[in-house]
Design an enzyme around this catalytic site. Structure first.
Site, PDB file in Angstrom:
ATOM      1  N   GLY A  14     -40.501  -2.604 -33.564  1.00 38.98           N
ATOM      2  CA  GLY A  14     -39.803  -1.981 -34.689  1.00 38.98           C
ATOM      3  C   GLY A  14     -40.764  -1.306 -35.650  1.00 38.98           C
ATOM      4  CG  ASN A 102     -36.088  -4.834 -23.015  1.00 37.71           C
ATOM      5  OD1 ASN A 102     -35.753  -3.669 -22.752  1.00 37.71           O
ATOM      6  ND2 ASN A 102     -37.315  -5.280 -22.844  1.00 37.71           N
ATOM      7  CB  SER A 128     -39.595   2.208 -21.064  1.00 33.59           C
ATOM      8  OG  SER A 128     -40.697   1.753 -20.292  1.00 33.59           O
ATOM      9  N   GLY A 129     -42.191   1.662 -22.766  1.00 36.00           N
ATOM     10  CA  GLY A 129     -43.525   2.146 -23.100  1.00 36.00           C
ATOM     11  C   GLY A 129     -44.311   1.139 -23.923  1.00 36.00           C
ATOM     12  CE  LYS A 183     -37.273  -0.656 -20.723  1.00 37.77           C
ATOM     13  NZ  LYS A 183     -37.309  -1.841 -21.495  1.00 37.77           N
ATOM     14  CG  HIS A 186     -37.968   1.761 -16.480  1.00 44.83           C
ATOM     15  ND1 HIS A 186     -38.678   0.678 -16.970  1.00 44.83           N
ATOM     16  CD2 HIS A 186     -38.829   2.803 -16.499  1.00 44.83           C
ATOM     17  CE1 HIS A 186     -39.907   1.061 -17.264  1.00 44.83           C
ATOM     18  NE2 HIS A 186     -40.024   2.343 -16.991  1.00 44.83           N
ATOM     19  CG  ASN A 187     -37.750  -3.096 -17.651  1.00 44.38           C
ATOM     20  OD1 ASN A 187     -37.871  -1.916 -17.940  1.00 44.38           O
ATOM     21  ND2 ASN A 187     -37.915  -4.057 -18.522  1.00 44.38           N
ATOM     22  CD  GLU A 190     -42.350  -2.522 -15.949  1.00 43.60           C
ATOM     23  OE1 GLU A 190     -41.755  -1.665 -16.643  1.00 43.60           O
ATOM     24  OE2 GLU A 190     -42.712  -3.619 -16.409  1.00 43.60           O
TER      25      GLU A 190
HETATM   26  P1  NDP Z   1     -39.515  -9.800 -30.808  1.00 41.93           P
HETATM   27  O1  NDP Z   1     -38.677  -9.677 -29.596  1.00 41.93           O
HETATM   28  O2  NDP Z   1     -40.614 -10.776 -30.814  1.00 41.93           O
HETATM   29  O3  NDP Z   1     -38.546 -10.093 -32.054  1.00 41.93           O
HETATM   30  C1  NDP Z   1     -39.045 -10.339 -33.340  1.00 41.93           C
HETATM   31  C2  NDP Z   1     -38.182  -9.662 -34.382  1.00 41.93           C
HETATM   32  O4  NDP Z   1     -36.819 -10.122 -34.296  1.00 41.93           O
HETATM   33  C3  NDP Z   1     -38.661  -9.970 -35.781  1.00 41.93           C
HETATM   34  O5  NDP Z   1     -38.482  -8.831 -36.578  1.00 41.93           O
HETATM   35  C4  NDP Z   1     -37.729 -11.083 -36.194  1.00 41.93           C
HETATM   36  O6  NDP Z   1     -37.589 -11.232 -37.581  1.00 41.93           O
HETATM   37  C5  NDP Z   1     -36.439 -10.594 -35.584  1.00 41.93           C
HETATM   38  N1  NDP Z   1     -35.422 -11.646 -35.462  1.00 41.93           N
HETATM   39  C6  NDP Z   1     -35.425 -12.674 -34.585  1.00 41.93           C
HETATM   40  N2  NDP Z   1     -34.324 -13.430 -34.744  1.00 41.93           N
HETATM   41  C7  NDP Z   1     -33.604 -12.857 -35.746  1.00 41.93           C
HETATM   42  C8  NDP Z   1     -32.364 -13.152 -36.356  1.00 41.93           C
HETATM   43  N3  NDP Z   1     -31.608 -14.193 -35.970  1.00 41.93           N
HETATM   44  N4  NDP Z   1     -31.932 -12.337 -37.362  1.00 41.93           N
HETATM   45  C9  NDP Z   1     -32.666 -11.288 -37.753  1.00 41.93           C
HETATM   46  N5  NDP Z   1     -33.847 -10.944 -37.198  1.00 41.93           N
HETATM   47  C10 NDP Z   1     -34.309 -11.718 -36.207  1.00 41.93           C
HETATM   48  O7  NDP Z   1     -40.113  -8.357 -31.244  1.00 41.93           O
HETATM   49  P2  NDP Z   1     -40.664  -7.144 -30.373  1.00 41.93           P
HETATM   50  O8  NDP Z   1     -41.081  -6.145 -31.382  1.00 41.93           O
HETATM   51  O9  NDP Z   1     -41.613  -7.569 -29.316  1.00 41.93           O
HETATM   52  O10 NDP Z   1     -39.379  -6.596 -29.609  1.00 41.93           O
HETATM   53  C11 NDP Z   1     -38.226  -6.146 -30.312  1.00 41.93           C
HETATM   54  C12 NDP Z   1     -37.174  -5.777 -29.281  1.00 41.93           C
HETATM   55  O11 NDP Z   1     -37.668  -4.719 -28.473  1.00 41.93           O
HETATM   56  C13 NDP Z   1     -36.814  -6.901 -28.321  1.00 41.93           C
HETATM   57  O12 NDP Z   1     -35.445  -6.845 -28.026  1.00 41.93           O
HETATM   58  C14 NDP Z   1     -37.620  -6.586 -27.101  1.00 41.93           C
HETATM   59  O13 NDP Z   1     -37.049  -7.107 -25.918  1.00 41.93           O
HETATM   60  C15 NDP Z   1     -37.591  -5.071 -27.111  1.00 41.93           C
HETATM   61  N6  NDP Z   1     -38.659  -4.402 -26.415  1.00 41.93           N
HETATM   62  C16 NDP Z   1     -39.945  -4.873 -26.451  1.00 41.93           C
HETATM   63  C17 NDP Z   1     -40.951  -4.232 -25.776  1.00 41.93           C
HETATM   64  C18 NDP Z   1     -42.327  -4.733 -25.857  1.00 41.93           C
HETATM   65  O14 NDP Z   1     -43.186  -4.172 -25.157  1.00 41.93           O
HETATM   66  N7  NDP Z   1     -42.608  -5.745 -26.668  1.00 41.93           N
HETATM   67  C19 NDP Z   1     -40.695  -3.017 -25.011  1.00 41.93           C
HETATM   68  C20 NDP Z   1     -39.366  -2.548 -25.095  1.00 41.93           C
HETATM   69  C21 NDP Z   1     -38.399  -3.235 -25.753  1.00 41.93           C
HETATM   70  P3  NDP Z   1     -38.570 -12.222 -38.399  1.00 41.93           P
HETATM   71  O15 NDP Z   1     -39.803 -11.430 -38.681  1.00 41.93           O
HETATM   72  O16 NDP Z   1     -37.797 -12.542 -39.612  1.00 41.93           O
HETATM   73  O17 NDP Z   1     -38.811 -13.411 -37.528  1.00 41.93           O
END
Ligand code: NDP
Length: 477
Positions: A14, A102, A128-129, A183, A186-187, A190
């Site tokens: 994010g 995801n 993705s990426g 997506k 894609h995975n 992969e």
């Molecule tokens: P995470 O999957 O580790 O998620 C952490 C985030 O989720 C934090 O901002 C956390 O907030 C928030 N969160 C968790 N539970 C809650 C809740 N109940 N209410 C509100 N917020 C919540 O983060 P990533 O950045 O790794 O991934 C984000 C998304 O992107 C996931 O769905 C992941 O599968 C997807 N994704 C990830 C990729 C990667 O390479 N990592 C690639 C493509 C997609 P807080 O800080 O408050 O804990």
């Protein structure tokens, strides 16, 4: 309200996506459950563009221009539902929630249907990426309504990767869960690509007799040809890496137990539901599972079998060329199976997915990006109703050239006792499709014998049953 887009969920993905929007000139409202992350983002990267930090859901929503575009980048599953439950009541008809996590496509379908009733566009967008892609240009696979794509699409096209021909790596895949489905596949592909590369490496090592550094050079050479891809490129880097602590090849000090987060498993589960054979992806998922069963592997080390004899010199070099053919042919089969699955889901859910466009958005930004994908787009452009990638003359011709080597490599692997489930499954799929007769006729006989399940005949219409327990006459089924 000044922000054109908002991002909630500021972990690695994010945060980088928010920075990507800001660097491209958008004003980005940012929000995270734990406000410290929001403050960190603005402190560290606030100079990169216009961020509007917000601490409450109300503040976040109020910061967004209408129609509001709210990107959710939280942990997939229950957290996504929790975030939707928190924000949806604050939104108006016409606003958009974009889920970049995801998510499983079935969850996306459910969420889309629920929110549509409230006039909110829910866009499940596969991204993705990894974190690098999120920052510098991911491949983006949005689903949801065509109407939402009208205003959201141009923004995604600004932040996405760009393919070599200048086209952004984003396309409106289709309604509701189509983006997350694509997506997911894609995975799955992969996983299959990685498994095939792993098998090629193991063969070059055990049968070719090459060391990791030499194999890295072989992969670098392959990367200059038709196998040119991100995964081959990083494979060469990983193989040439030397562990600082021991001075040994990195690949020899890493525990050989592969982990997984679940999208490969989802792909296979969905393929089972759709009745689509994705044996290459399934073998890749199972190969990771086998690797992780350490107690089982430990208890099996005494099992009999050959120890590979390493070739040398010219023989090894000739073998490496054959492995390249086997890898390429098996890769064509994996993609054939993955695209079959997308086509089947598209028909099942009424998504009307353009398969050539899917291949095109995978050309940049994503993990399976490869020169090869241009060929797939060209195949579907030439014949949109192509029943299978193997029906494309170009691919069929290439496999025809590769197949003697492909068979020889699988035969060598079997003789020498090197496990190659991916190569072997791909070849079995190929031979199953080209077989004039399959033993399925015998299967039907068995089913009719024990369960009176009936059968069709090759020479007459109708449904038949043989009285197996009686005088074995044939009756209408
Ligand atoms: P995470 O999957 O580790 O998620 C952490 C985030 O989720 C934090 O901002 C956390 O907030 C928030 N969160 C968790 N539970 C809650 C809740 N109940 N209410 C509100 N917020 C919540 O983060 P990533 O950045 O790794 O991934 C984000 C998304 O992107 C996931 O769905 C992941 O599968 C997807 N994704 C990830 C990729 C990667 O390479 N990592 C690639 C493509 C997609 P807080 O800080 O408050 O804990």
């Amino acid at each position: 309200s000044t922000a054109q887009i908002g991002v909630t969920g500021l972990a690695v993905m994010g945060r980088n996506l928010a920075r990507n929007f800001a660097r491209n000139g958008y004003t980005v409202a940012v929000h995270n459950r734990t406000a410290a992350r929001t403050r960190d983002l603005v402190r560290e990267f606030g100079g990169e563009g216009d961020f509007v930090p917000t601490e409450s859901a109300e503040e976040f929503v109020a910061a967004l221009e209408r129609p509001r575009r709210l990107v959710v980048m939280v942990k997939a599953g229950a957290p996504t539902d929790a975030v939707i439950a928190e924000f949806a009541p604050l939104l108006d008809a016409g606003d958009m929630i974009i889920d970049g996590g995801n998510a499983h496509f079935a969850d996306t379908r459910r969420r889309e249907h629920e929110l549509r009733e409230r006039g909110i566009h829910f866009v499940g967008a596969g991204i993705s990426g990894g974190e690098e892609g999120a920052l510098n240009g991911p491949s983006i696979m949005p689903g949801g309504s065509a109407e939402s794509y009208g205003t959201l699409g141009p923004m995604l096209e600004r932040i996405s990767a760009v393919a070599k021909d200048g086209r952004p790596c984003v396309v409106h895949v289709g309604p509701d869960g189509a983006g997350h489905f694509v997506k997911m596949v894609h995975n799955g592909i992969e996983y299959a690509d990685m498994q095939l590369i792993g098998e090629a490496y193991q063969l070059l090592r055990d049968v070719g007799g090459y060391g990791p550094g030499e194999i890295a050079d072989i992969f670098r050479a392959w990367n200059r040809g038709r196998l040119d891809s991100y995964l081959i490129e990083i494979t060469a880097d990983v193989l040439s890496h030397v562990d600082a602590a021991t001075g040994r090849p990195f690949v020899d000090v890493v525990l050989d137990q592969a982990e997984q987060k679940g999208t490969g498993r989802w792909t296979v589960q969905s393929a089972l539901d759709l009745g689509v054979p994705v044996s290459g992806i399934a073998e890749a998922v199972f190969a990771r599972a086998v690797s992780g069963h350490s107690a089982l592997r430990e208890a099996s080390r005494h099992l009999g079998g050959p120890t590979p004899r390493a070739l040398g010199g010219d023989e090894a070099a000739a073998f490496a060329d054959r492995v390249e053919q086997a890898l390429y042919a098996s890769k064509i089969v994996s993609y054939t199976q993955g695209f079959h699955q997308i086509a089947a889901a598209s028909a099942e859910y009424g998504w009307d997915i353009d398969l050539g466009e899917v291949a095109a958005v995978w050309r940049g930004g994503c993990i399976i990006r490869a020169a090869f994908l241009d060929r797939i787009t060209a195949a579907y452009d030439a014949l949109p109703q192509l029943p299978s990638l193997l029906a494309d003359k170009g691919f069929a011709d290439e496999i025809a050239v590769a197949q003697d080597d492909w068979r020889a490599v699988v035969a060598t692997a079997v003789t020498e006792g090197v496990p190659t489930p991916g190569f072997a499954a791909a070849l079995a799929y190929y031979d199953s499709l080209r077989a004039p007769r399959l033993p399925a006729a015998l299967t039907q006989g068995q089913r009719d014998y024990f369960g009176a399940h009936t059968y069709h005949r090759t020479d007459r219409d109708g449904v038949f049953h043989t009285l197996w327990g009686g005088d074995r006459t044939e009756v209408a089924g």
